[in-house]
Each structure stands twice: as structure tokens, then as C-alpha cells.
Design a protein around this motif. Structure first.
Motif, mmCIF file in Angstrom:
data_model
loop_
_atom_site.group_PDB
_atom_site.id
_atom_site.type_symbol
_atom_site.label_atom_id
_atom_site.label_comp_id
_atom_site.label_asym_id
_atom_site.label_seq_id
_atom_site.Cartn_x
_atom_site.Cartn_y
_atom_site.Cartn_z
ATOM 1 N N PRO A 213 13.780 -14.663 -92.465
ATOM 2 C CA PRO A 213 12.505 -14.827 -91.754
ATOM 3 C C PRO A 213 12.529 -16.033 -90.821
ATOM 4 O O PRO A 213 11.834 -16.045 -89.809
ATOM 5 C CB PRO A 213 11.487 -15.015 -92.889
ATOM 6 C CG PRO A 213 12.293 -15.451 -94.067
ATOM 7 C CD PRO A 213 13.621 -14.795 -93.921
ATOM 8 N N LYS A 216 14.146 -14.862 -87.680
ATOM 9 C CA LYS A 216 13.175 -14.033 -86.962
ATOM 10 C C LYS A 216 12.186 -14.906 -86.198
ATOM 11 O O LYS A 216 11.847 -14.636 -85.036
ATOM 12 C CB LYS A 216 12.429 -13.119 -87.941
ATOM 13 C CG LYS A 216 13.272 -11.995 -88.540
ATOM 14 C CD LYS A 216 12.453 -11.159 -89.515
ATOM 15 C CE LYS A 216 13.293 -10.065 -90.155
ATOM 16 N NZ LYS A 216 13.670 -9.009 -89.190
ATOM 17 N N TYR A 268 6.373 -9.496 -92.470
ATOM 18 C CA TYR A 268 7.602 -9.954 -93.132
ATOM 19 C C TYR A 268 7.709 -11.477 -93.033
ATOM 20 O O TYR A 268 7.996 -12.155 -94.027
ATOM 21 C CB TYR A 268 8.785 -9.273 -92.441
ATOM 22 C CG TYR A 268 10.161 -9.512 -93.029
ATOM 23 C CD1 TYR A 268 10.751 -8.559 -93.864
ATOM 24 C CD2 TYR A 268 10.907 -10.640 -92.724
ATOM 25 C CE1 TYR A 268 12.038 -8.731 -94.378
ATOM 26 C CE2 TYR A 268 12.183 -10.835 -93.225
ATOM 27 C CZ TYR A 268 12.742 -9.869 -94.056
ATOM 28 O OH TYR A 268 14.009 -10.049 -94.547
ATOM 29 N N MET A 269 7.457 -12.001 -91.842
ATOM 30 C CA MET A 269 7.528 -13.457 -91.663
ATOM 31 C C MET A 269 6.399 -14.161 -92.398
ATOM 32 O O MET A 269 6.614 -15.192 -93.046
ATOM 33 C CB MET A 269 7.521 -13.802 -90.175
ATOM 34 C CG MET A 269 8.835 -13.513 -89.471
ATOM 35 S SD MET A 269 8.852 -14.030 -87.721
ATOM 36 C CE MET A 269 8.157 -12.577 -86.930
#
Length: 427
Positions: A213, A216, A268-269
Motif C-alpha cells: 500500500p 501504491k 486497499y490503501m
């Protein structure tokens, strides 16, 4: 229509594989990330803490250690669990990663404490070892990477069931048929150049490919930086991009990239990043991504409703159907106590965002160094009310509007005594 999880996975996978493969990693390195994130990346490449990281990975590879056994058991239990809510799974992952970091720091195992001491004696008087940050990268490799596929599968199944993926896909397709001004991009804002857009799409592709993450988030911030730089260059003058200008432009970027997994990647992050990385630049622009997704998912409905009101062929008038109607931005007034004036800031917000999180964003935006002394206040007819941390400003604004009154929000020192104007919101 996308009718199955398999089709959705193939669609997302095809997009990731086919987008801008000709670009090299050099392009990504052309855009800097905030110092804190850059420092974390440097740790992976060597330098301070590298040996600690390597020893933690060595412990994980030795299956006789408690550290390795706990990690293997957690991964196996997570995969075998009946829990299908990705948010719950991420919360468990986040808690487990924090717990394992605390285990190593407080109790150590084998020669871990000696390894830390070796690095500590090398420090200058102006340096320190951020063990939490060093071990965060380790946990991403040991926990997030092996569970990524499982987590993505849960996301796709959940968002297929709710219709979120299909809704985003339909709105992206619909928005591609509309000119930029109907997406809310004002005429004075030149979009990113073709070359810049190609770089942006590459960065968004990279964002979807990596496991961590943190990686990302780095790609997201590089993408944001590319947009700002391109707009500044295209306009040949200083153009201040507030949230009410940048957010529509970012929506346009998502439409051009066809990023069907944007909501999954944002969540997700949010779920897996360390809380310390959700403040400052990271939290602000991650909020911008979530806000843009929310706007885009509601774009067609809003556009069609306005067409019914104004007649066929009417353009989406963002002065009427503004971003505030999407609950994706929040206007906040900030008193300048030195000059006796009021500054208005427009912030991107996630749906149902709490007062606590809004305060973190506005404190970063206006560079407040003592946020503990500040609070968010509701202003109705010039009267202020301090909001509790868990309240949702968007809901409060909607409830006040239903009562036929106008509501504004102010971010100020809690102890500051201010007589507010009884007029409508400042321009």
C-alpha cells in the motif's frame, strides 16, 4: 454488462496489461514523493535500518521462530476464514501487522535486539532509528503480499454484489461521451498534455500492479504531481488548483485512464496503510481519490436529473449541481486572526467522513502546527457549535438544509472569541 467475478477480474487485468507498457521505470522516478515516503523507499534500497529489515526477514524464513509461526498461522487462517468482508479482513491484517511489530520491538527474538543495537551505535547525534517504519515494510512483504490475491478476490465479490464496480464502469463509459466542461473542468484550466496523460496512465497502472500500500501511495502522489506540473506548464502562469478545480480534473483523468479498480485501490490503501501515513500529503490526496470515485459513480444520475430539470441537451451546470451536492467536497471558513479576515477552503472529503478526519485534512491544508487547540464548528445564522469528533459534517449540513437554513463550517482555535457575520457563505 459485466456479469461475473471472472469477467471483472479479466477486464481489470486486461486494462493493467495493455496500458502504456512502453514506458520505463525512469518515468516514475522523474516525479518526487514527499520526504517521509521517499525516506521509506530509501530504506528498501539500503542505508539506515537495512540490516534490521534483513534480519526480520531472516527470522520469518526460519520456521522454528515464533515470529515466523505466527505469520504463517495468520495467513493460513485468513485464507481459510469464512469472513468475506474485505474491510474486516484488512482491519485484522492491520492489527496483526502492528502487533507483530510491537512483538519484535518489545520482546525481540534470537539476535534481533543485538541487530538493533549494532545500528544504534552507528547513529550520529542528529539521527534516530524509526523501527516502526523499518518493520512496516517488512510486514508488507510478509503479510500483505501473500494475501493480496485473496483480498482482491473479496473486494471484487463484494463490489460485484453491491453493484459498485458496474456502476463505476457504466459512469466511466458515459463520462467519456461528455466534453470536459460537463465534468466540471472550467475553461481556464488546461488539461494535462497528451504526453503527461500517458505518464499519468502509466503511474495509475503501476499503482494497481504493486503489492505494498505504501508503493501504491507513492504512485498516486507521483500521478498527482504530474497533473499539477502539466497544468502549470500548459497555462504558462500560476494557476491555483483548489479542490473545487482539481477534483473535476482528477475525475477527468480517471475517465481517460479507464481505471475500473479505482475504488478498490483507494479502499486497499485506506485499510492497510499505517495511520501515520494517512495525515499530511498522503491522507489529503488519498481522500481526493476516494472523493473523485464518489463523484464519478454519481455523475450520470446527477447529469440526467439536471437534464430533466433544464431540458434535453443541457450541460451539467456545476454551479447548480455542485460538488457539494455529491457530498465530495466541503467548504470550510478559517478566520485569519491577524488580519481580521475570513479565508474559505474547499476540501475533498470521503462519504460519511468524521469531524476528526476533516480536521486532520484542514490542519494540513492551512499548515496548523498546533491542531490540538483547534476544532470544527457549525455556523448557522452566525451562531457557532463545536462538533464532536465522531459527527459527520456532511450529514449535519444536510439536516440543517432540510430545516430550511444555511450551514457553514469554521475551523478555528477553540478558545478564539469570534463574532461571525450573519450573511451567507463567503465567496
Amino acid at each position: 454488462m459485466v456479469r461475473s467475478v471472472g469477467k471483472i477480474l479479466r477486464l481489470i487485468g486486461r486494462y493493467i496489461r495493455n496500458t502504456m507498457k512502453k514506458f520505463t521505470k525512469f518515468v516514475v522516478r522523474c516525479f518526487s514523493t514527499p520526504p517521509r515516503l521517499q525516506a521509506l523507499r530509501n530504506r528498501d534500497l539500503g542505508g539506515t535500518g537495512a540490516s534490521i529489515r534483513a534480519y526480520a526477514l531472516h527470522l520469518a524464513a526460519d520456521k522454528s521462530t515464533t515470529f515466523a509461526q505466527n505469520i504463517d498461522n495468520f495467513i493460513a487462517c485468513t485464507r481459510d476464514s469464512r469472513e468475506t468482508n474485505p474491510q474486516v479482513v484488512m482491519r485484522n491484517m492491520r492489527q496483526f501487522m502492528s502487533g507483530m511489530k510491537n512483538y519484535l520491538v518489545k520482546h525481540g527474538e534470537r539476535e534481533f535486539e543485538k541487530e538493533v543495537e549494532k545500528e544504534r551505535v552507528k547513529l550520529k547525534s542528529t539521527e534516530f532509528l524509526n523501527l516502526d517504519a523499518i518493520l512496516e515494510s517488512v510486514m508488507h512483504k510478509l503479510v500483505v503480499r501473500p494475501l493480496k490475491e485473496h483480498l482482491y478476490q473479496l473486494f471484487v465479490e463484494e463490489y460485484t454484489r453491491t453493484g459498485a464496480i458496474q456502476l463505476l464502469a457504466d459512469n466511466i463509459q458515459y463520462a467519456r461521451t461528455k466534453p470536459m466542461h460537463e465534468l466540471g473542468v472550467r475553461a481556464r484550466i488546461a488539461p494535462p498534455s497528451e504526453e503527461a496523460l500517458e505518464t499519468i496512465c502509466h503511474l495509475l497502472t503501476k499503482l494497481q500492479e504493486v503489492d505494498s500500500p505504501l508503493d501504491k501511495l507513492e504512485s498516486l502522489l507521483a500521478c498527482i504531481g504530474t497533473i499539477f506540473n502539466s497544468v502549470k506548464s500548459a497555462n504558462q502562469r500560476c494557476v491555483a488548483l483548489g479542490a473545487d478545480d482539481f477534483l473535476p480534473l482528477f475525475v477527468w483523468v480517471l475517465v481517460q485512464s479507464g481505471m475500473l479498480a479505482a475504488e478498490i485501490e483507494a479502499d486497499y490503501m485506506w485499510g492497510l496503510l499505517h495511520p501515520s501515513l494517512l495525515s499530511g500529503e498522503g491522507g489529503y490526496y488519498l481522500t481526493t481519490l476516494s472523493s473523485a470515485v464518489h463523484v464519478l459513480k454519481n455523475f450520470r444520475l446527477c447529469s440526467e436529473e439536471q437534464s430533466k430539470t433544464l431540458g434535453p441537451g443541457a450541460s451539467l451546470d456545476w454551479k447548480v449541481a455542485s460538488l457539494t451536492e455529491f457530498r465530495s467536497v466541503l467548504k470550510i471558513v478559517v478566520p485569519d486572526e491577524m488580519h481580521g479576515s475570513i479565508i474559505t477552503k474547499t476540501l475533498p472529503v470521503r462519504p460519511n467522513m468524521t469531524t476528526r478526519d476533516v480536521c486532520k485534512i484542514i490542519a494540513h491544508k492551512v499548515r496548523i502546527t498546533n491542531p490540538q487547540d483547534y476544532g470544527l464548528f457549525k455556523l448557522v445564522d452566525g451562531e457557532e457549535t463545536l462538533l464532536a469528533d465522531g459527527e459527520c459534517p456532511q450529514d449535519i449540513k444536510g439536516n440543517v438544509a432540510q430545516a430550511g437554513k444555511h450551514c457553514m463550517f469554521a475551523y478555528k482555535r477553540i478558545d478564539a472569541k469570534i463574532a461571525w457575520p450573519r450573511t451567507s457563505s463567503p465567496h
